[in-house]
Design a protein around this motif. Structure first.
Motif, PDB file in Angstrom:
ATOM      1  N   TYR A 164       2.229   3.971   7.783  1.00 18.35           N
ATOM      2  CA  TYR A 164       3.286   3.201   7.210  1.00 18.35           C
ATOM      3  C   TYR A 164       3.475   2.256   8.021  1.00 18.35           C
ATOM      4  CZ  TYR A 164       6.633   1.369   4.063  1.00 18.35           C
ATOM      5  OH  TYR A 164       7.012   0.889   2.813  1.00 18.35           O
ATOM      6  N   HIS A 165       3.883   1.292   7.610  1.00 20.40           N
ATOM      7  CA  HIS A 165       4.687  -0.427   8.187  1.00 20.40           C
ATOM      8  C   HIS A 165       5.662  -0.194   7.708  1.00 20.40           C
ATOM      9  CE1 HIS A 165       1.985   0.131  12.111  1.00 20.40           C
ATOM     10  NE2 HIS A 165       0.815   0.312  11.063  1.00 20.40           N
ATOM     11  N   ARG A 166       6.488  -0.813   7.526  1.00 22.95           N
ATOM     12  CA  ARG A 166       7.773  -1.182   7.080  1.00 22.95           C
ATOM     13  C   ARG A 166       7.997  -2.630   7.126  1.00 22.95           C
ATOM     14  NH1 ARG A 166      14.186  -0.968   5.512  1.00 22.95           N
ATOM     15  NH2 ARG A 166      14.569  -2.069   4.130  1.00 22.95           N
ATOM     16  N   VAL A 167       7.456  -3.985   6.013  1.00 21.58           N
ATOM     17  CA  VAL A 167       8.011  -5.091   6.243  1.00 21.58           C
ATOM     18  C   VAL A 167       7.832  -5.883   5.253  1.00 21.58           C
ATOM     19  CG1 VAL A 167       4.779  -5.615   6.638  1.00 21.58           C
ATOM     20  CG2 VAL A 167       6.931  -7.408   7.522  1.00 21.58           C
ATOM     21  N   VAL A 178      10.516   3.582   2.608  1.00 19.89           N
ATOM     22  CA  VAL A 178       9.730   4.784   2.793  1.00 19.89           C
ATOM     23  C   VAL A 178       9.004   4.230   1.924  1.00 19.89           C
ATOM     24  CG1 VAL A 178      11.390   6.354   3.905  1.00 19.89           C
ATOM     25  CG2 VAL A 178      11.241   6.377   1.500  1.00 19.89           C
ATOM     26  N   PRO A 179       7.907   5.183   2.090  1.00 28.35           N
ATOM     27  CA  PRO A 179       6.591   5.373   1.626  1.00 28.35           C
ATOM     28  C   PRO A 179       6.720   5.805   0.173  1.00 28.35           C
ATOM     29  CG  PRO A 179       5.382   5.989   3.633  1.00 28.35           C
ATOM     30  CD  PRO A 179       6.923   5.953   3.389  1.00 28.35           C
ATOM     31  N   ASP A 180       6.821   5.718  -1.416  1.00 30.16           N
ATOM     32  CA  ASP A 180       6.386   5.952  -2.251  1.00 30.16           C
ATOM     33  C   ASP A 180       7.607   7.592  -2.487  1.00 30.16           C
ATOM     34  OD1 ASP A 180       6.185   7.133  -4.661  1.00 30.16           O
ATOM     35  OD2 ASP A 180       3.662   7.662  -3.792  1.00 30.16           O
ATOM     36  N   ASP A 181       8.530   7.102  -3.628  1.00 31.43           N
ATOM     37  CA  ASP A 181       9.415   8.582  -3.172  1.00 31.43           C
ATOM     38  C   ASP A 181       8.711   9.781  -3.642  1.00 31.43           C
ATOM     39  OD1 ASP A 181       9.285   7.747  -6.237  1.00 31.43           O
ATOM     40  OD2 ASP A 181      10.623   6.809  -6.476  1.00 31.43           O
ATOM     41  N   GLY A 188       0.677  -0.903  -0.240  1.00 31.87           N
ATOM     42  CA  GLY A 188      -0.036  -0.188   0.089  1.00 31.87           C
ATOM     43  C   GLY A 188       0.782   1.005  -0.319  1.00 31.87           C
ATOM     44  N   ALA A 189       2.271   1.322  -0.714  1.00 25.56           N
ATOM     45  CA  ALA A 189       2.871   2.631  -0.233  1.00 25.56           C
ATOM     46  C   ALA A 189       2.799   3.233  -1.386  1.00 25.56           C
ATOM     47  CB  ALA A 189       4.373   2.434   0.142  1.00 25.56           C
TER      48      ALA A 189
END
Length: 322
Positions: A127-130, A103-106, A76-77
């Motif tokens: 946001y959760h990084r996994v 990190v979400p979306d550059d 979903g990023a």
């Protein structure tokens, strides 16, 4: 003018070409022919829909509302996943995006949706990084979300990768990676969410993003492992629905057709013939856009589909109906 509630009722895993890819492609603004959904965008992006009186919103179909629901979106990023997340937010849900990106979306798109959720929609996007193949980390994050919110009500399992390679040249390592993300990753994500629902004796809805490529072989697109992975997702959903139905957990799939994304724009540069061949293969004679799958996600996650499970919702412009 459309009331805000109707926009919520019409809300982003997945075309045959998903969000994570091994090739670098250019970003695009509004590619191909956007005319078919000009009216859709005018309705759903108009600021006027945010000013509809509560009395008007209350008269609309309440079963499409996601207010008070906590929904996770893997992948979903960015891209299609982020578009789906925004649709869920518009329907009232609290959304947690899971993705492998540091990190979400550059670009600024994720930040825009976070701001819109807070300032316009009265909800939140976190946001959760996994990595969906990391079973331990995945369960820890999903468990933490459930403990914090007290419940998890739904999931869109949209994380996936794509690789176009002739079958005779496919390596075992590449095949294992494809199936590991697109099948095992989806399975473990659904399992982590269902575990929390069952432990709390709560019902919910899981939406796994498959593809029309799970039903047919794509003419002119050589993706044997990808297509096999999407067929597996469709069958996985049926089996999860059969096992978890007694707990009030519904499991369905969405099978999109070709979607215009930055990745497909890059493919059109490499294979210009696809720009006309792909639209010509379906009955509407055009490609789809990420926004055209929002409503399906809201439908499957809401009470509007309360008696629907073990089903595949194919949205392909009639590609597979010839």
């Amino acid at each position: 003018m459309f009331p805000r509630g109707l926009a919520r009722a019409c809300p982003r895993y997945i075309s045959p070409l998903l969000q994570q890819t091994t090739r670098t492609t250019p970003t695009i603004d509004r590619p191909i022919d956007a005319a078919p959904i000009t009216q859709f965008r005018r309705i759903h992006q108009s600021p006027k829909r945010l000013s509809a009186p509560p009395t008007a919103r209350g008269k609309l179909l309440p079963e499409f509302s996601l207010e008070g629901k906590v929904i996770l979106v893997s992948g979903g990023a960015r891209g299609v996943g982020l578009t789906q997340a925004e649709g869920l937010l518009e329907a009232g849900a609290v959304v947690h995006a899971l993705d492998v990106l540091p990190v979400p979306d550059d670009s600024s798109d994720f930040a825009r949706v976070v701001s819109r959720a807070k300032n316009e929609l009265g909800t939140s996007l976190t946001y959760h990084r996994v990595n969906v193949r990391d079973e331990k980390a995945l369960n820890e994050i999903v468990g933490a979300i459930a403990n914090e919110t007290g419940h998890i009500d739904g999931l869109i399992a949209a994380a996936g990768i794509q690789q176009e390679t002739p079958a005779i040249e496919y390596s075992a390592a590449d095949a294992d990676k494809m199936l590991g993300v697109n099948v095992t990753g989806v399975f473990m994500t659904a399992q982590a969410v269902a575990r929390q629902m069952i432990e709390r004796k709560q019902t919910g809805s899981l939406v796994l993003i498959a593809s029309m490529s799970g039903t047919v072989a794509n003419r002119g697109l050589i993706c044997p492992a990808y297509n096999a992975s999407k067929a597996a997702v469709i069958q996985l959903a049926r089996n999860l629905a059969a096992e978890w139905g007694e707990h009030g957990i519904r499991v369905n799939t969405i099978s999109p057709g070709y979607i215009v994304t930055a990745m497909t724009a890059g493919l059109f540069e490499a294979y210009p013939e696809r720009k006309t061949a792909w639209p010509d293969a379906n009955m509407l004679k055009r490609l789809s856009y990420p926004e055209e799958y929002r409503g399906a996600a809201v439908f499957l996650l809401s009470e509007a589909s309360s008696f629907m499970t073990g089903a595949d919702l194919r949205i392909d412009g009639g590609h597979c109906a010839w």
